[in-house]
Design a protein around this motif. Structure first.
Motif, mmCIF file in Angstrom:
data_model
loop_
_atom_site.group_PDB
_atom_site.id
_atom_site.type_symbol
_atom_site.label_atom_id
_atom_site.label_comp_id
_atom_site.label_asym_id
_atom_site.label_seq_id
_atom_site.Cartn_x
_atom_site.Cartn_y
_atom_site.Cartn_z
ATOM 1 N N THR B 140 0.819 -1.215 0.000
ATOM 2 C CA THR B 140 0.000 0.000 0.000
ATOM 3 C C THR B 140 0.853 1.266 0.000
ATOM 4 O O THR B 140 0.400 2.323 -0.398
ATOM 5 C CB THR B 140 -0.945 0.050 1.213
ATOM 6 N N ARG B 141 2.078 1.156 0.498
ATOM 7 C CA ARG B 141 2.977 2.312 0.436
ATOM 8 C C ARG B 141 4.422 1.857 0.306
ATOM 9 O O ARG B 141 4.790 0.826 0.863
ATOM 10 C CB ARG B 141 2.856 3.171 1.698
ATOM 11 N N GLU B 162 2.720 5.966 -3.386
ATOM 12 C CA GLU B 162 1.621 5.007 -3.524
ATOM 13 C C GLU B 162 2.160 3.786 -4.266
ATOM 14 O O GLU B 162 3.217 3.846 -4.897
ATOM 15 C CB GLU B 162 0.471 5.640 -4.326
ATOM 16 N N ASP B 164 1.641 2.592 -7.012
ATOM 17 C CA ASP B 164 1.939 2.764 -8.442
ATOM 18 C C ASP B 164 3.385 3.247 -8.654
ATOM 19 O O ASP B 164 3.849 3.313 -9.785
ATOM 20 C CB ASP B 164 0.947 3.734 -9.094
ATOM 21 N N THR B 167 2.963 8.202 -7.456
ATOM 22 C CA THR B 167 2.182 9.235 -6.789
ATOM 23 C C THR B 167 2.723 9.416 -5.383
ATOM 24 O O THR B 167 2.972 8.440 -4.681
ATOM 25 C CB THR B 167 0.687 8.820 -6.716
ATOM 26 N N ALA B 169 2.626 9.910 -1.599
ATOM 27 C CA ALA B 169 1.653 9.702 -0.531
ATOM 28 C C ALA B 169 1.955 10.637 0.627
ATOM 29 O O ALA B 169 1.053 11.158 1.274
ATOM 30 C CB ALA B 169 1.686 8.250 -0.062
ATOM 31 N N PRO B 196 0.889 15.215 -0.797
ATOM 32 C CA PRO B 196 0.141 14.028 -1.198
ATOM 33 C C PRO B 196 -0.607 14.248 -2.506
ATOM 34 O O PRO B 196 -1.217 15.299 -2.712
ATOM 35 C CB PRO B 196 -0.829 13.799 -0.033
#
Ligand SMILES: Cc1cc2nc3c(=O)[nH]c(=O)nc-3n(C[C@H](O)[C@H](O)[C@H](O)COP(=O)(O)O)c2cc1C
Lengths: 220, 265
Positions: B140-141, B162, B164, B167, B169, B196
């Motif tokens: 998740t991170r 993130e 991906d 991005t 976070a 974020p």
């Protein structure tokens, strides 16, 4: 306690206060007083350094050659400050981070060297210790007053606990952000000095010059 | 006014006496300082480690005010990676990995070529520890340690991405020596809150993320990649841009992030 000891300890708190009467130690008083907790640590740190430095200088006053007395005093002060700084980093990590360089800067705080030079180097150990302690407490009294005003009015909290509920959290108090900026410490210290000198009129300094009406013929 | 002591005796002012006093004062003071440093070192190291973990938990979104940091940290998965290939090195124990020590070791570190060294780091370890946060097995991170030179000092922080790998976070800076009140905006919540959702690479894979000079204009086509700078402290902001550009570039975590984007675990 002899009256001399009592005076060495208690005089610097109001009657001979290093900050309000001698206007020393202002730099750190501006920097660390945005909230109460770091100020309390700063007070303890300065008080410990001031009393131990004063006592140590006094202990060697009879053997200390005048030619190197200032550098010896600085060495003692600097060593004590390093020990205090290291201890804070070990036992109060978060606060030591907040205080950052200001603990180290106690070395250059005029209150400490001022006391070792003017008192510790001429008086017995016990008395010098009390004098350092008293001056530390005098500094602390002002720091705590300033920090209380600033944290309360600037954030509505004391020691992190909410006292005046903020508008942002549904309360009624809208914090005064200026209190968190350094100039506000100047204003608060100025007001304290004014208050003390209104109460203890003898602390008011003699004006260095007087403004008088200039007669036309004098002006040329 | 400091008073000069009254008529010092000749003996007290002799050269031998002066040297002796200076010697003994130095001896006593240095032993005091040295023993304090030695006795307190272990506690300071433990504090520093705890602080690093706390910051990792903070950007992982796992920090609880009342929770025990070391217990909470068990939920974070530290992994050692090889920076050049971006591959995980599962035979290296992250617990025993000390980035400060390995960076100094010529065998375990590389000199950063001058033209790539925008963050003025000099050399870096060949390996790095990244921290993964998972929810039911899914990442998740991704938390990446970053560092680089600001105006006066090296800034140390963690950047959380993130899953991906593109991005932002969260970001946090836990150590710096910038001027209080000017360059220390780095550690302030309002500035951190601007990060974020910002994107790192554009569709062509070009590294775009940066701190802009002053506020980002609303109609800026690159607004998705730009974070508001703080006026009067542009140089510290440039330092942040440089460290992002270095660490997320090909010489930093670039290969690792490509693996992640390509669907590696
Ligand atoms: C004593 C002093 C300390 C400074 N500290 C910082 C700092 O920590 N970070 C920073 O970016 N700029 C600092 N500056 C300001 C920089 O020199 C420079 O003017 C500024 O970063 C330029 O930003 P601007 O173009 O937004 O005005 C400092 C300036 C002075 C005089």
């Amino acid at each position: 306690m002899s009256s001399r000891a009592k005076r060495a300890l208690l005089d610097p708190i109001v009657d001979d206060n290093p900050v309000t009467l001698h206007v020393l130690g202002i730099c750190s008083a501006l920097a660390v007083t945005t909230s109460l907790l770091p100020s309390l640590y700063m007070c303890v740190a300065l008080t410990v350094v001031a009393s131990l430095a004063n006592a140590s200088v006094s202990a060697i006053r009879k053997v200390l050659p005048a030619s190197i007395r200032i550098i010896v005093q600085m060495t003692i002060i600097a060593s004590l400050v390093i020990v205090v700084d290291e201890s804070l980093q070990a036992f109060a990590f978060e606060t030591s981070r907040e205080l950052s360089v200001f603990v180290g800067l106690i070395i250059t705080n005029c209150i400490v060297l001022g006391r070792t030079e003017s008192f510790g180097s001429k008086n017995p150990v016990g008395l010098s210790f009390l004098d350092g302690l008293g001056n530390g407490l005098g500094y602390s009294a002002i720091l705590i007053l300033v920090a209380t005003c600033r944290e309360l009015l600037g954030k509505g909290t004391l020691l992190g606990y909410t006292i005046l509920p903020n508008v942002a959290d549904g309360g009624w108090y809208s914090p005064n952000g200026m209190m968190l900026l350094p100039p506000s410490a100047f204003f608060v210290i100025g007001l304290i000095i004014w208050a003390v000198r209104t109460w203890k009129v003898e602390q008011v300094e003699e004006a260095e010059f007087r403004i008088h009406e200039v007669h036309r013929t004098e002006a040329h | 006014m400091p008073e000069i002591p009254k008529q010092p005796s000749v003996k007290r002012e002799s050269v031998t006496r002066t040297l002796l006093v200076a010697f003994f004062v130095s001896l006593v003071c240095s032993s005091l300082v040295a023993s304090a440093a030695v006795v307190l070192k272990p506690r300071q190291i433990a504090n520093a480690l705890l602080d690093v973990r706390k910051n990792i938990l903070e950007v992982a979104g796992l920090l609880q005010p009342e929770g025990d940091v070391n217990e909470l940290f068990a939920a974070v998965e530290p992994r050692v990676i090889d920076l050049e290939t971006g591959a995980y090195l599962d035979d290296v124990d992250p617990e025993g990995f000390d980035p400060v020590q390995t960076r100094k070791d010529p065998k375990l570190s590389v000199v950063i070529p001058a033209e790539l060294d925008i963050a003025r780091i000099g050399r870096r370890s060949k390996r790095a520890v990244v921290y993964l946060v998972r929810d039911q097995g899914e990442i998740t991170r991704i938390i990446l340690p970053v560092s680089g030179y600001g105006l006066w000092s090296t800034l140390y922080g963690f950047l959380a991405l993130e899953p991906d790998g593109n991005t932002v976070a969260d970001i946090i800076f836990y150590s710096h020596g910038e001027t209080a009140g000017i360059g220390d905006f780095l550690t302030k919540e309002p500035w951190r809150a601007r990060w974020p959702g910002k994107r790192v690479y554009d569709d062509a894979g070009e590294l775009r993320l940066e701190v802009s000079k002053g506020r980002v204009a609303a109609d800026d086509p690159l607004a998705a990649y730009r974070v508001d700078g703080v006026s009067g402290a542009t140089l510290t902001g440039n330092g942040v841009t440089n460290l992002i550009r270095y660490w997320l570039g090909d010489h930093g975590y670039g290969p690792f992030l490509k693996n992640i984007q390509g669907g590696g675990s």
